[in-house]
Design a protein around this motif. Structure first.
Motif, PDB file in Angstrom:
ATOM      1  N   UNK A   1       6.171   9.442   6.936  1.00 41.61           N
ATOM      2  CA  UNK A   1       5.386   8.376   7.561  1.00 41.61           C
ATOM      3  C   UNK A   1       5.949   7.002   7.193  1.00 41.61           C
ATOM      4  N   UNK A   2       6.346   6.836   5.934  1.00 43.48           N
ATOM      5  CA  UNK A   2       6.942   5.562   5.512  1.00 43.48           C
ATOM      6  C   UNK A   2       8.261   5.340   6.242  1.00 43.48           C
TER       7      UNK A   2
ATOM      8  N   UNK B   1       0.443   9.387  -5.612  1.00 42.96           N
ATOM      9  CA  UNK B   1       0.769  10.790  -5.341  1.00 42.96           C
ATOM     10  C   UNK B   1       1.622  11.390  -6.451  1.00 42.96           C
ATOM     11  N   UNK B   2       2.626  10.647  -6.898  1.00 43.64           N
ATOM     12  CA  UNK B   2       3.481  11.146  -7.970  1.00 43.64           C
ATOM     13  C   UNK B   2       2.695  11.280  -9.267  1.00 43.64           C
TER      14      UNK B   2
ATOM     15  N   UNK C   1       3.440  18.612  -3.106  1.00 43.61           N
ATOM     16  CA  UNK C   1       4.815  18.267  -2.732  1.00 43.61           C
ATOM     17  C   UNK C   1       4.916  18.053  -1.223  1.00 43.61           C
ATOM     18  N   UNK C   2       4.214  18.867  -0.444  1.00 48.75           N
ATOM     19  CA  UNK C   2       4.199  18.685   1.015  1.00 48.75           C
ATOM     20  C   UNK C   2       3.533  17.369   1.395  1.00 48.75           C
ATOM     21  N   UNK C   3       2.452  17.029   0.698  1.00 54.59           N
ATOM     22  CA  UNK C   3       1.756  15.768   0.969  1.00 54.59           C
ATOM     23  C   UNK C   3       2.704  14.594   0.722  1.00 54.59           C
ATOM     24  N   UNK C   4       3.449  14.659  -0.357  1.00 58.09           N
ATOM     25  CA  UNK C   4       4.415  13.609  -0.663  1.00 58.09           C
ATOM     26  C   UNK C   4       5.525  13.561   0.400  1.00 58.09           C
TER      27      UNK C   4
ATOM     28  N   UNK D   1       0.828  -1.209   0.000  1.00 57.46           N
ATOM     29  CA  UNK D   1       0.000   0.000   0.000  1.00 57.46           C
ATOM     30  C   UNK D   1       0.862   1.259   0.000  1.00 57.46           C
ATOM     31  N   UNK D   2       2.002   1.219   0.659  1.00 63.26           N
ATOM     32  CA  UNK D   2       2.921   2.362   0.631  1.00 63.26           C
ATOM     33  C   UNK D   2       3.401   2.601  -0.789  1.00 63.26           C
TER      34      UNK D   2
END
Length: 117
Positions: free
Chosen positions: A75-76, A23-24, A66-69, A15-16
């Motif tokens: 988190x990963x 996202x990308x 970009x911040x979300x990524x 899932x990661x």
């Protein structure tokens, strides 16, 4: 030691990978949309204030993406720290590159992974 179920660890890793790719992909699609939107109004005689407003809005959306990524990456990385302190520490579960090559060679934690991000 944290006791993790191997099947759950594998699912989270998959899932990661999926989340990072999504996202990308969304980021790339928004870049295309931004380009088309700016090109579309470029010769429309739209007032410069409106062009600037549009470009600013699109730019802020890109920065937010970009911040979300960046936060997803953090988190990963935290999940990797948890993994390294678990009974599954020596198992390469196929996480997003480059983590698979860097994080699964030993159960030891590096000094760079010990602080909150």
């Amino acid at each position: 030691m944290i006791n993790l179920d191997k099947a759950a660890v594998v699912v989270v890793a998959a899932e990661a990978n999926t989340a990072v790719e999504a996202l990308i992909s969304a980021y790339v699609e928004h870049l295309r949309f931004s380009t088309e939107a700016i090109e579309g109004v470029r010769r429309s005689e739209l007032p410069i204030s409106q062009c600037r407003r549009l470009i600013g809005q699109l730019l802020r959306a890109q920065m937010a993406a970009a911040d979300w990524l960046k936060h997803t990456e953090a988190a990963i990385s935290t999940l990797h720290v948890i993994h390294r302190h678990s009974n599954q520490a020596e198992v390469d579960i196929g996480c997003a590159a480059p983590w698979g090559n860097q994080f699964f060679t030993t159960g030891e934690i590096s000094k760079f992974e010990t602080h909150d991000q």
